[in-house]
Design an enzyme around this catalytic site. Structure first.
Site, PDB file in Angstrom:
ATOM      1  N   ARG A 176      41.239  36.513  31.955  1.00 13.99           N
ATOM      2  CA  ARG A 176      42.358  35.725  32.809  1.00 13.99           C
ATOM      3  C   ARG A 176      41.688  34.460  33.166  1.00 13.99           C
ATOM      4  NH1 ARG A 176      46.356  38.384  35.387  1.00 13.99           N
ATOM      5  NH2 ARG A 176      46.703  36.435  36.371  1.00 13.99           N
ATOM      6  N   CYS A 236      42.813  35.065  43.318  1.00 11.15           N
ATOM      7  CA  CYS A 236      42.923  35.820  42.174  1.00 11.15           C
ATOM      8  C   CYS A 236      44.424  35.203  41.595  1.00 11.15           C
ATOM      9  CB  CYS A 236      43.083  37.270  42.718  1.00 11.15           C
ATOM     10  SG  CYS A 236      44.275  37.566  43.870  1.00 11.15           S
TER      11      CYS A 236
END
Length: 278
Positions: A176, A236
């Site tokens: 990611r 995040c």
């Protein structure tokens, strides 16, 4: 009380008048699991369920943002968490969501807060007693307070791009972070904040699910080039696992650590922000 407590310690403290136990299990990306139902099916005796999915700011479309201080205090009071309580948090989530609850409580003025090392999985593996159903709750006073120093917003993160005053550490997976894997949220670009470094949140744990400690934990930060003596901001996807890296830095004595609450859900969806890949 240490910031991280063992199952042995908690077992000995069960029933103490000032002890409050919190199940903060949350499944941000798995709608097939119901944390409230799992809590009622079996929790540590005395534990109350903190619904992180509902403990959010409803005035924004961003996922999981910190609620207003008044709302947070009211919800804590309803859970029986109050001034003077020793609070121990655990979870049973792959995202280690107890860290998000720990950060929220500390940000809102709770002083004596700890995470149960190994969480519910370790407690169950050791054959310790569980309780079904819900606990009887008694309201306690929780002072309304919010420490803004622990939180970063989009404007502050953009300013940091120019100043470089704070190290930015991303807790998402390597795929990611690099952009090799698309973001699961519609309209959110792949990649990461330019200049940030990657410490996947699950790299902070041993194979048995307990936290790495001491030099073993520090080596994870060292490998990413993070200087624990200098200011750090964690990020995040939506501010949940960022709290895991923040807590890891706290265990190592870092004192200048904040969390970007909007995280990549905000930065990646903003056409005006720079994105980096690879």
């Amino acid at each position: 009380m240490d910031a991280l407590v063992s199952t042995d310690w908690l077992a000995e403290e069960l029933g103490a008048n000032d002890l409050r136990i919190v199940d903060a299990t949350y499944f941000a990306t798995d709608p097939t699991r119901d944390p409230a139902a799992e809590y009622e099916a079996g929790h540590i005796p005395g534990a109350v369920f903190m619904d992180l999915a509902d403990l959010v700011d409803t005035a924004t479309d961003l996922p999981g943002m910190l609620p207003p201080a008044e709302k947070f205090a009211s919800r804590m009071q309803a859970l029986g968490l109050g001034d003077g309580s020793r609070i121990v948090i655990y979870d049973n989530s792959p995202h280690h969501t107890a860290a998000r609850a720990w950060w929220m409580l500390k940000t809102h003025g709770a002083h004596d807060v700890a995470i149960l090392d190994g969480g519910l999985a370790k407690w169950k593996a050791e054959g310790r007693v569980l309780k079904k159903g819900k606990e009887t709750l008694r309201h306690r006073h929780f002072t309304v307070w919010k420490d803004e120093k622990a939180v970063r917003d989009l404007a502050q993160m953009k300013a940091n791009q120019a100043s470089g005053a704070e190290q930015v550490v991303d807790a998402r997976s390597a795929a990611r972070f690099s952009g090799a894997e698309a973001d699961p949220r519609p309209g959110v670009a792949p990649g990461h904040i330019p200049g940030s470094v990657n410490i996947p949140q699950d790299s902070l744990f041993e194979a048995d699910g307990t936290w790495k400690r001491g030099d073993t934990l520090k080596s994870v930060f060292d490998a990413a080039g993070v200087d624990l003596a200098k200011p750090i901001v964690t990020t995040c996807g939506s501010g949940v696992t960022a709290a895991v890296v923040l807590f890891g830095a706290h265990l190592l004595g870092a004192s200048q650590v904040a969390l970007y609450d909007g995280s990549w859900s905000e930065w990646g969806a903003d056409a005006a922000t720079e994105k980096a890949v690879a």
